[in-house]
Design a protein around this motif. Sequence first.
Motif, mmCIF file in Angstrom:
data_model
loop_
_atom_site.group_PDB
_atom_site.id
_atom_site.type_symbol
_atom_site.label_atom_id
_atom_site.label_comp_id
_atom_site.label_asym_id
_atom_site.label_seq_id
_atom_site.Cartn_x
_atom_site.Cartn_y
_atom_site.Cartn_z
ATOM 1 N N ALA A 159 0.838 -1.201 0.000
ATOM 2 C CA ALA A 159 0.000 0.000 0.000
ATOM 3 C C ALA A 159 0.875 1.253 0.000
ATOM 4 O O ALA A 159 0.605 2.212 -0.724
ATOM 5 C CB ALA A 159 -0.933 -0.007 1.205
ATOM 6 N N ARG A 160 1.939 1.250 0.816
ATOM 7 C CA ARG A 160 2.853 2.392 0.856
ATOM 8 C C ARG A 160 3.513 2.595 -0.494
ATOM 9 O O ARG A 160 3.595 3.712 -1.006
ATOM 10 C CB ARG A 160 3.920 2.187 1.936
ATOM 11 C CG ARG A 160 4.837 3.398 2.113
ATOM 12 C CD ARG A 160 6.123 3.070 2.840
ATOM 13 N NE ARG A 160 6.954 2.101 2.137
ATOM 14 C CZ ARG A 160 7.701 2.353 1.048
ATOM 15 N NH1 ARG A 160 7.678 3.544 0.492
ATOM 16 N NH2 ARG A 160 8.436 1.411 0.490
ATOM 17 N N ARG A 161 3.971 1.496 -1.123
ATOM 18 C CA ARG A 161 4.630 1.587 -2.432
ATOM 19 C C ARG A 161 3.672 2.030 -3.530
ATOM 20 O O ARG A 161 4.098 2.529 -4.573
ATOM 21 C CB ARG A 161 5.261 0.244 -2.802
ATOM 22 C CG ARG A 161 6.470 -0.081 -1.943
ATOM 23 C CD ARG A 161 7.038 -1.440 -2.259
ATOM 24 N NE ARG A 161 7.385 -1.592 -3.663
ATOM 25 C CZ ARG A 161 7.564 -2.764 -4.255
ATOM 26 N NH1 ARG A 161 7.447 -3.885 -3.569
ATOM 27 N NH2 ARG A 161 7.872 -2.817 -5.533
ATOM 28 N N ALA A 162 2.358 1.859 -3.306
ATOM 29 C CA ALA A 162 1.356 2.292 -4.279
ATOM 30 C C ALA A 162 0.878 3.716 -4.012
ATOM 31 O O ALA A 162 0.054 4.243 -4.758
ATOM 32 C CB ALA A 162 0.173 1.329 -4.262
ATOM 33 N N GLY A 163 1.370 4.329 -2.928
ATOM 34 C CA GLY A 163 0.988 5.696 -2.612
ATOM 35 C C GLY A 163 -0.326 5.814 -1.869
ATOM 36 O O GLY A 163 -0.862 6.909 -1.715
ATOM 37 N N ALA A 164 -0.857 4.702 -1.386
ATOM 38 C CA ALA A 164 -2.110 4.732 -0.627
ATOM 39 C C ALA A 164 -1.825 5.204 0.798
ATOM 40 O O ALA A 164 -0.769 4.904 1.353
ATOM 41 C CB ALA A 164 -2.741 3.346 -0.602
ATOM 42 N N PRO A 165 -2.773 5.923 1.397
ATOM 43 C CA PRO A 165 -2.550 6.391 2.763
ATOM 44 C C PRO A 165 -2.465 5.241 3.780
ATOM 45 O O PRO A 165 -1.810 5.379 4.804
ATOM 46 C CB PRO A 165 -3.742 7.297 3.055
ATOM 47 C CG PRO A 165 -4.688 7.147 1.937
ATOM 48 C CD PRO A 165 -4.009 6.426 0.828
ATOM 49 N N SER A 166 -3.138 4.124 3.486
ATOM 50 C CA SER A 166 -3.109 2.972 4.387
ATOM 51 C C SER A 166 -3.527 1.725 3.621
ATOM 52 O O SER A 166 -4.076 1.810 2.509
ATOM 53 C CB SER A 166 -4.055 3.185 5.575
ATOM 54 O OG SER A 166 -5.400 3.182 5.117
ATOM 55 N N LEU A 167 -3.293 0.586 4.233
ATOM 56 C CA LEU A 167 -3.732 -0.674 3.635
ATOM 57 C C LEU A 167 -5.248 -0.705 3.548
ATOM 58 O O LEU A 167 -5.815 -1.159 2.544
ATOM 59 C CB LEU A 167 -3.206 -1.852 4.460
ATOM 60 C CG LEU A 167 -3.609 -3.250 4.000
ATOM 61 C CD1 LEU A 167 -3.175 -3.493 2.559
ATOM 62 C CD2 LEU A 167 -3.012 -4.305 4.922
#
Length: 131
Positions: free
Chosen positions: A57-65
């Motif tokens: 999720a972090r590597r995809a730029g999402a704020p959280s899982l």
Amino acid sequence: MMIRPAELAAIKAGTVDLAFRRWAKPRVVIGTRMRTSVGLLEVTSVEKAGRITAEDARRAGAPSLKALREALAARPDDPARRIGLAYAGPDPREALREAIPTAHELAEINAPGEAGRRFGVRRPGPARLWT
């Protein structure tokens, strides 16, 4: 493949290198280069996502899982795909905008023939005399 401007900037900066999509079948292939507002992006991998982690999720730029899972919940029938992305450099068209064509290049563009046809130059002929 649609990518938000903030994610494009993060991919260029190197902080984002993954995207997740729900597709029945992959819509991109490895090696595809996409022209975007920040330059060229290259698809480095495409696979079924399987288990998605907080690191993904972090590597995809999402704020959280949780936020990533909620975004992927829109199409639960299609499998989630993990797409690897990398910045591949500036758009080559930018350099072409700055370059002034040489006399040889202008002659090639304006000449009747294959190159001329590609740029809309037509040779007058009997069929064109009355049209």
